[in-house]
Design a protein around this motif. Structure first.
Motif, PDB file in Angstrom:
ATOM      1  N   GLU A  25       0.757  -0.976  -0.063  1.00 18.52           N
ATOM      2  CA  GLU A  25      -0.018   0.167  -0.135  1.00 18.52           C
ATOM      3  C   GLU A  25       0.768   1.290  -0.016  1.00 18.52           C
ATOM      4  O   GLU A  25       0.467   2.174  -0.681  1.00 18.52           O
ATOM      5  N   ALA A  26       1.969   1.331   0.786  1.00 19.94           N
ATOM      6  CA  ALA A  26       2.699   2.433   0.743  1.00 19.94           C
ATOM      7  C   ALA A  26       3.318   2.899  -0.597  1.00 19.94           C
ATOM      8  O   ALA A  26       3.600   3.979  -1.119  1.00 19.94           O
ATOM      9  N   THR A  27       3.846   1.649  -1.421  1.00 22.86           N
ATOM     10  CA  THR A  27       4.480   1.752  -2.557  1.00 22.86           C
ATOM     11  C   THR A  27       3.231   2.121  -3.610  1.00 22.86           C
ATOM     12  O   THR A  27       3.630   3.026  -4.418  1.00 22.86           O
ATOM     13  N   ARG A  28       2.051   1.676  -3.368  1.00 22.62           N
ATOM     14  CA  ARG A  28       1.023   1.970  -4.443  1.00 22.62           C
ATOM     15  C   ARG A  28       0.828   3.674  -4.199  1.00 22.62           C
ATOM     16  O   ARG A  28       0.814   4.053  -5.115  1.00 22.62           O
ATOM     17  N   ALA A  29       0.809   4.051  -2.963  1.00 21.88           N
ATOM     18  CA  ALA A  29       0.703   5.409  -2.852  1.00 21.88           C
ATOM     19  C   ALA A  29       1.900   6.311  -3.477  1.00 21.88           C
ATOM     20  O   ALA A  29       1.462   7.397  -4.149  1.00 21.88           O
ATOM     21  N   ARG A  30       2.974   5.854  -3.292  1.00 21.30           N
ATOM     22  CA  ARG A  30       4.225   6.442  -4.046  1.00 21.30           C
ATOM     23  C   ARG A  30       4.001   6.523  -5.356  1.00 21.30           C
ATOM     24  O   ARG A  30       4.201   7.412  -5.818  1.00 21.30           O
ATOM     25  N   LEU A  31       3.438   5.509  -5.973  1.00 18.96           N
ATOM     26  CA  LEU A  31       3.327   5.439  -7.565  1.00 18.96           C
ATOM     27  C   LEU A  31       2.054   6.280  -8.140  1.00 18.96           C
ATOM     28  O   LEU A  31       2.383   6.870  -8.952  1.00 18.96           O
ATOM     29  N   ARG A  32       1.301   6.297  -7.336  1.00 24.65           N
ATOM     30  CA  ARG A  32       0.073   7.275  -7.516  1.00 24.65           C
ATOM     31  C   ARG A  32       0.566   8.952  -7.378  1.00 24.65           C
ATOM     32  O   ARG A  32       0.223   9.376  -8.311  1.00 24.65           O
ATOM     33  N   GLY A  86       4.031  -6.808 -10.936  1.00 23.49           N
ATOM     34  CA  GLY A  86       4.406  -7.687 -10.078  1.00 23.49           C
ATOM     35  C   GLY A  86       3.051  -8.266  -9.506  1.00 23.49           C
ATOM     36  O   GLY A  86       3.088  -8.845  -8.251  1.00 23.49           O
ATOM     37  N   PHE A  87       1.983  -8.417 -10.082  1.00 29.24           N
ATOM     38  CA  PHE A  87       0.692  -8.560  -9.541  1.00 29.24           C
ATOM     39  C   PHE A  87       0.092  -7.978  -8.313  1.00 29.24           C
ATOM     40  O   PHE A  87      -1.018  -8.088  -7.957  1.00 29.24           O
ATOM     41  N   VAL A  88       0.943  -6.749  -7.901  1.00 28.36           N
ATOM     42  CA  VAL A  88       0.706  -6.164  -6.834  1.00 28.36           C
ATOM     43  C   VAL A  88       0.442  -4.729  -6.998  1.00 28.36           C
ATOM     44  O   VAL A  88      -0.532  -4.077  -6.392  1.00 28.36           O
ATOM     45  N   PHE A  89       0.988  -4.414  -7.962  1.00 36.61           N
ATOM     46  CA  PHE A  89       0.848  -2.843  -8.610  1.00 36.61           C
ATOM     47  C   PHE A  89       0.201  -2.620  -9.646  1.00 36.61           C
ATOM     48  O   PHE A  89       0.058  -3.502 -10.510  1.00 36.61           O
ATOM     49  N   GLY A  90      -0.144  -1.421 -10.148  1.00 37.56           N
ATOM     50  CA  GLY A  90      -0.385  -1.048 -11.469  1.00 37.56           C
ATOM     51  C   GLY A  90      -1.926  -0.689 -11.591  1.00 37.56           C
ATOM     52  O   GLY A  90      -2.852  -1.406 -10.982  1.00 37.56           O
ATOM     53  N   VAL A  91      -2.243   0.354 -12.488  1.00 40.56           N
ATOM     54  CA  VAL A  91      -3.605   0.731 -12.653  1.00 40.56           C
ATOM     55  C   VAL A  91      -3.716   1.199 -13.977  1.00 40.56           C
ATOM     56  O   VAL A  91      -2.550   1.223 -14.825  1.00 40.56           O
ATOM     57  N   ILE A  92      -4.635   1.287 -14.670  1.00 44.02           N
ATOM     58  CA  ILE A  92      -4.936   1.628 -16.116  1.00 44.02           C
ATOM     59  C   ILE A  92      -4.116   2.637 -16.632  1.00 44.02           C
ATOM     60  O   ILE A  92      -3.633   2.526 -17.400  1.00 44.02           O
ATOM     61  N   PRO A  93      -4.159   3.853 -16.008  1.00 36.62           N
ATOM     62  CA  PRO A  93      -3.669   5.084 -16.506  1.00 36.62           C
ATOM     63  C   PRO A  93      -1.977   4.748 -16.723  1.00 36.62           C
ATOM     64  O   PRO A  93      -1.582   5.536 -17.523  1.00 36.62           O
ATOM     65  N   ASN A  94      -1.535   3.957 -15.765  1.00 35.64           N
ATOM     66  CA  ASN A  94      -0.104   3.892 -16.043  1.00 35.64           C
ATOM     67  C   ASN A  94       0.326   3.271 -17.366  1.00 35.64           C
ATOM     68  O   ASN A  94       1.478   3.604 -17.918  1.00 35.64           O
ATOM     69  N   ASP A  95      -0.445   2.579 -18.304  1.00 41.94           N
ATOM     70  CA  ASP A  95      -0.308   2.111 -19.746  1.00 41.94           C
ATOM     71  C   ASP A  95      -1.051   3.018 -20.565  1.00 41.94           C
ATOM     72  O   ASP A  95      -0.947   2.537 -21.883  1.00 41.94           O
TER      73      ASP A  95
END
Length: 312
Positions: A25-32, A86-95
């Motif tokens: 979750e912390a890494t997801r927040a950072r990626l957001r 990695g099955f853990v991160f990523g959302v549609i806008p990234n691509d």
């Protein structure tokens, strides 16, 4: 270790500190935060539509983003895009950049899938969401202006592994038929016993320890065991016959390199048409460096490969 990175990639390597898969979750927040700081993508000439479509039975709706050339009113091929992370991160806008590039260069409709993420949603959630999106795309081909006989699946990293899984699922479940599978840096093998996985433990952004943690999030205690299904880890499949033609991308300094190469070899052995390209001097996240020559080569080649597969 010291690696012989391509000159275009040396400076950027220091910018890719490893994703912390121990705290998703912390890494997801950072990626957001990182994504929010990027300028909005240029959608000129492309119609972009967000929908929620039916997921697997008794499961939530699956978000998808549809990209279509704005100046085309004919029937087009389609690409089902499955993001990495990695099955853990990523959302549609990234691509968004990838999907927009494919729409423009390939002249195809792209459907990008926001599948559920581990560890909150372990296997089979992601794989079943992606297969449900393929089934929906094929069933609604007429509405989307798509030729149901010309659908490719495309994914990078975990998305590459999910693309291989969807191809296996479609074969074994009697459809929808896929015309092509584009597997870029695919994450395919939870057993983690390849030479590249043993050696590449400190490569930038993605390394062997991260890969191991990724599989544990996705498969739990089953990871590396004897009862992992082929739809979770396609490298375990004994029979690859009857799968659609494939293009497999690997890079030299990626712990997932050898499993990608082995999968391509196994496709060859099963008499599936396959092309393999291993880019030297690159690491797993190298294609995030847009100015690197290797990235430009990959992007041009991706467009050429998909055009050939979908337009003949």
């Amino acid at each position: 270790m010291t690696y012989r990175y391509d000159a275009d990639l040396v400076e950027a390597a220091a910018l890719f500190d490893a994703f912390d898969l121990t705290d998703p979750e912390a890494t997801r927040a950072r990626l957001r935060e990182f994504s929010a700081a990027r300028p909005a993508p240029d959608t000129t000439g492309v119609e972009v539509t967000d929908l929620e479509i039916p997921g697997p039975p008794d499961n939530p709706l699956v978000p998808v983003r549809i990209y279509r050339p704005a100046d085309s009113d004919g029937i087009l091929p389609a690409v089902l895009n499955l993001h990495g992370g990695g099955f853990v991160f990523g959302v549609i806008p990234n691509d968004d950049p990838t999907c927009l590039d494919i729409v423009r260069r390939v002249d195809a409709v792209v459907v990008s899938v926001g599948y559920r993420l581990a560890p909150e949603h372990p296997y089979p959630a992601a794989a079943e969401d992606c297969y449900a999106a393929l089934a929906w795309l094929a069933a609604h081909a007429d509405d989307l202006g798509v030729d149901a006989g010309r659908i490719a699946v495309h994914g990078t990293s975990a998305g590459g592994g999910l693309s291989a899984a969807v191809a296996l699922m479609a074969r074994d479940r009697g459809g929808p038929a896929l015309a092509f599978q584009y597997l870029e840096l695919p994450e395919l093998d939870d057993r983690q016993d390849s030479l590249s996985m043993r050696r590449l433990t400190d490569t930038p952004g993605w390394n062997a320890p991260n890969a191991r943690t990724s599989w544990r999030h996705y498969l739990g205690e089953r990871a590396g065991g004897d009862d992992v299904p082929v739809y979770a880890a396609p490298a375990r499949a004994k029979d690859l016959s009857g799968l659609p033609p494939a293009y497999v991308v690997a890079v030299e300094f990626d712990p997932c390199r050898d499993e990608a190469v082995a999968y391509a070899q196994n496709l060859y052995a099963a008499e599936v048409p396959v092309e393999l390209h291993v880019f030297p001097g690159a690491y797993h996240l190298a294609f995030l460096v847009p100015t690197a020559e290797v990235t430009r080569r990959r992007t041009e080649e991706r467009a050429a490969v998909l055009r050939r597969a979908l337009h003949g």
